[in-house]
Motif scaffolding. Sequence first.
Motif, PDB file in Angstrom:
ATOM      1  N   ASN A 206       0.863  -1.176   0.000  1.00  0.00           N
ATOM      2  CA  ASN A 206       0.000   0.000   0.000  1.00  0.00           C
ATOM      3  C   ASN A 206       0.905   1.233   0.000  1.00  0.00           C
ATOM      4  O   ASN A 206       1.360   1.685   1.050  1.00  0.00           O
ATOM      5  CB  ASN A 206      -0.921  -0.006   1.221  1.00  0.00           C
ATOM      6  CG  ASN A 206      -2.001   1.044   1.147  1.00  0.00           C
ATOM      7  OD1 ASN A 206      -1.784   2.137   0.634  1.00  0.00           O
ATOM      8  ND2 ASN A 206      -3.186   0.714   1.650  1.00  0.00           N
TER       9      ASN A 206
ATOM     10  N   ASN B   6      -0.067   4.409   2.187  1.00  0.00           N
ATOM     11  CA  ASN B   6       0.131   4.239   3.626  1.00  0.00           C
ATOM     12  C   ASN B   6       1.609   4.211   3.990  1.00  0.00           C
ATOM     13  O   ASN B   6       2.018   4.738   5.032  1.00  0.00           O
ATOM     14  CB  ASN B   6      -0.545   2.956   4.107  1.00  0.00           C
ATOM     15  CG  ASN B   6      -2.055   3.067   4.106  1.00  0.00           C
ATOM     16  OD1 ASN B   6      -2.600   4.157   3.920  1.00  0.00           O
ATOM     17  ND2 ASN B   6      -2.746   1.960   4.311  1.00  0.00           N
TER      18      ASN B   6
ATOM     19  N   SER C 173       2.888   7.738   3.926  1.00  0.00           N
ATOM     20  CA  SER C 173       2.361   8.471   5.067  1.00  0.00           C
ATOM     21  C   SER C 173       3.117   8.117   6.346  1.00  0.00           C
ATOM     22  O   SER C 173       3.447   8.997   7.148  1.00  0.00           O
ATOM     23  CB  SER C 173       0.868   8.164   5.241  1.00  0.00           C
ATOM     24  OG  SER C 173       0.367   8.774   6.405  1.00  0.00           O
ATOM     25  N   CYS C 174       3.428   6.845   6.518  1.00  0.00           N
ATOM     26  CA  CYS C 174       4.168   6.413   7.704  1.00  0.00           C
ATOM     27  C   CYS C 174       5.603   6.905   7.674  1.00  0.00           C
ATOM     28  O   CYS C 174       6.178   7.271   8.703  1.00  0.00           O
ATOM     29  CB  CYS C 174       4.141   4.890   7.816  1.00  0.00           C
ATOM     30  SG  CYS C 174       2.531   4.202   8.282  1.00  0.00           S
TER      31      CYS C 174
ATOM     32  N   GLY D 289       2.830  -5.067  11.194  1.00  0.00           N
ATOM     33  CA  GLY D 289       2.798  -3.660  11.561  1.00  0.00           C
ATOM     34  C   GLY D 289       3.956  -3.201  12.416  1.00  0.00           C
ATOM     35  O   GLY D 289       3.912  -2.094  12.964  1.00  0.00           O
TER      36      GLY D 289
ATOM     37  N   CYS E  49       3.725   3.432  13.426  1.00  0.00           N
ATOM     38  CA  CYS E  49       2.786   3.497  12.300  1.00  0.00           C
ATOM     39  C   CYS E  49       1.618   2.562  12.578  1.00  0.00           C
ATOM     40  O   CYS E  49       1.817   1.356  12.792  1.00  0.00           O
ATOM     41  CB  CYS E  49       3.495   3.111  10.996  1.00  0.00           C
ATOM     42  SG  CYS E  49       2.401   3.111   9.563  1.00  0.00           S
ATOM     43  N   GLU E  50       0.405   3.088  12.549  1.00  0.00           N
ATOM     44  CA  GLU E  50      -0.780   2.293  12.837  1.00  0.00           C
ATOM     45  C   GLU E  50      -1.538   1.896  11.578  1.00  0.00           C
ATOM     46  O   GLU E  50      -2.537   1.180  11.660  1.00  0.00           O
ATOM     47  CB  GLU E  50      -1.710   3.072  13.776  1.00  0.00           C
ATOM     48  CG  GLU E  50      -1.070   3.400  15.125  1.00  0.00           C
ATOM     49  CD  GLU E  50      -1.997   4.170  16.035  1.00  0.00           C
ATOM     50  OE1 GLU E  50      -3.112   4.510  15.560  1.00  0.00           O
ATOM     51  OE2 GLU E  50      -1.632   4.428  17.196  1.00  0.00           O
ATOM     52  N   GLU E  51      -1.092   2.353  10.416  1.00  0.00           N
ATOM     53  CA  GLU E  51      -1.778   2.029   9.163  1.00  0.00           C
ATOM     54  C   GLU E  51      -1.226   0.723   8.583  1.00  0.00           C
ATOM     55  O   GLU E  51      -0.069   0.357   8.807  1.00  0.00           O
ATOM     56  CB  GLU E  51      -1.604   3.170   8.161  1.00  0.00           C
ATOM     57  CG  GLU E  51      -2.177   4.493   8.652  1.00  0.00           C
ATOM     58  CD  GLU E  51      -2.036   5.585   7.602  1.00  0.00           C
ATOM     59  OE1 GLU E  51      -1.923   5.231   6.418  1.00  0.00           O
ATOM     60  OE2 GLU E  51      -2.033   6.758   7.968  1.00  0.00           O
ATOM     61  N   SER E  52      -2.057   0.060   7.807  1.00  0.00           N
ATOM     62  CA  SER E  52      -1.649  -1.192   7.183  1.00  0.00           C
ATOM     63  C   SER E  52      -0.734  -0.904   5.994  1.00  0.00           C
ATOM     64  O   SER E  52      -1.071  -0.093   5.122  1.00  0.00           O
ATOM     65  CB  SER E  52      -2.887  -1.970   6.715  1.00  0.00           C
ATOM     66  OG  SER E  52      -2.491  -3.140   6.037  1.00  0.00           O
TER      67      SER E  52
ATOM     68  N   HIS F 258      -1.866  -4.274   1.139  1.00  0.00           N
ATOM     69  CA  HIS F 258      -3.281  -4.323   0.744  1.00  0.00           C
ATOM     70  C   HIS F 258      -3.953  -5.574   1.275  1.00  0.00           C
ATOM     71  O   HIS F 258      -5.147  -5.576   1.585  1.00  0.00           O
ATOM     72  CB  HIS F 258      -3.406  -4.276  -0.779  1.00  0.00           C
ATOM     73  CG  HIS F 258      -3.091  -2.934  -1.370  1.00  0.00           C
ATOM     74  ND1 HIS F 258      -3.869  -1.823  -1.141  1.00  0.00           N
ATOM     75  CD2 HIS F 258      -2.071  -2.530  -2.179  1.00  0.00           C
ATOM     76  CE1 HIS F 258      -3.360  -0.777  -1.799  1.00  0.00           C
ATOM     77  NE2 HIS F 258      -2.267  -1.189  -2.424  1.00  0.00           N
TER      78      HIS F 258
END
Length: 431
Positions: free
Chosen positions: A40, A43, A46-47, A138, A144-147, A150
Amino acid sequence: MLGAFANAFRTPDLRRKLLFVLLIITVFRLGSQVPAPGVNVANVQSCLDDVQNQGVYSLINLFSGGALLQLTIFALGIMPYITASIILQLLVVVIPRLEALKKEGQSGQTKITQYTRYLTLGLALLQATGIVALARSGNLLQGCEESLLHDDGTSTFLVMVITMTAGTAVIMWLGELITEHGIGNGMSLLIFTQVIATFPASMWQVQKSQGWWVFGIVMLIGLVIIAAVIFIEQAQRRIPVQYARRMVGRKMFGGSSTYIPLKVNQAGIIPVIFASSLLYLPAMAVQFNANSGSAWVSWVNRYFVSGTHPIYMATFFLLIVFFTYFYVSITFNPTEVADNMKKYGGFIPGIRAGKPTEDYLSYVLSRITLPGSLYLGLISLIPLIALVLINANQNFPFGGTSILIMVGVALDTVKQVESQLQQRNYEGFLR
């Protein structure tokens, strides 16, 4: 300098080699930006914007040019090959079969190279499995809390592992293409490319966090460090060797003078890699047990994760000194050198052949290794000290493994270009 570059590009075969190297480097960097299947990208980016690159994978990420944390197809970079090469160099000393292969010359070296390739793929498979597992759970990017993926399924996991392992194989192939058809050592140039890829971002991070005044001071200090590294990397103790004259049939052989060059930094950057890898083991173990809450986890987190604690710095420095002596002892054998000199009628003036020569070489090597080990330790501590003083990134550009690689590979490549220019009566780079 510009005229020398112009002369290099005016020579057809040299120009062709230089352009070929640039083409391979371009392909290499493009592969370092292509994400692996199932990642992804939004994400991950972003992380990366929120998380500073101060984790336990900073060394591997340095050798991948930032591709590791972006989970690209070349995420592993050149690190599996470096590790495999170091392991094979150590095994040559302890395994008689490999030592015999080394003494066979080109044919034996070809087999050792083949073993290195197989070991590289095995290590790449293990590293890719660990990195993808951390990304799926993770824990790759702390905080980072987002996956990052995908899909967390097994099929995506296997495809990513196979893709990253295949990427390492492609990197090996690209390095061999440069060695065969270009200029310089292909693997060294790829390492150089990955290291300098992170250099501008690290410098700009210093400017954003500390301002232009600190940025200017860092640049001035960096130039001094580069000059010092060049001086030490070029420094060597030349032990004179005289070969006695001898008659073979009707011809006279020998009577020549030469020298044994013992570099101050005889071990290169290998001790730094050894020490860094060893210190990453407890931090990596903690990362897999981050939620256990045990006493040893908090102890390791306090002393061996951030890199700013004096205990960490002292341990890192002492490990570098130890591994410098260890690596020099297994790569330079005074007994073998003394026996070869005696076999061909060579001797050091004032030193008898045989055991006295061996003892003299051991004495000189042990004395010259001390300043070399201290130099490596001090250079490697520069990023950690900068992290404390100016809160710079742990991959501070002017110091540690990065500066040693940049200067060492650049000097070696310039020398090779210089030698080819001298063959064509050009002035070249070096004076």
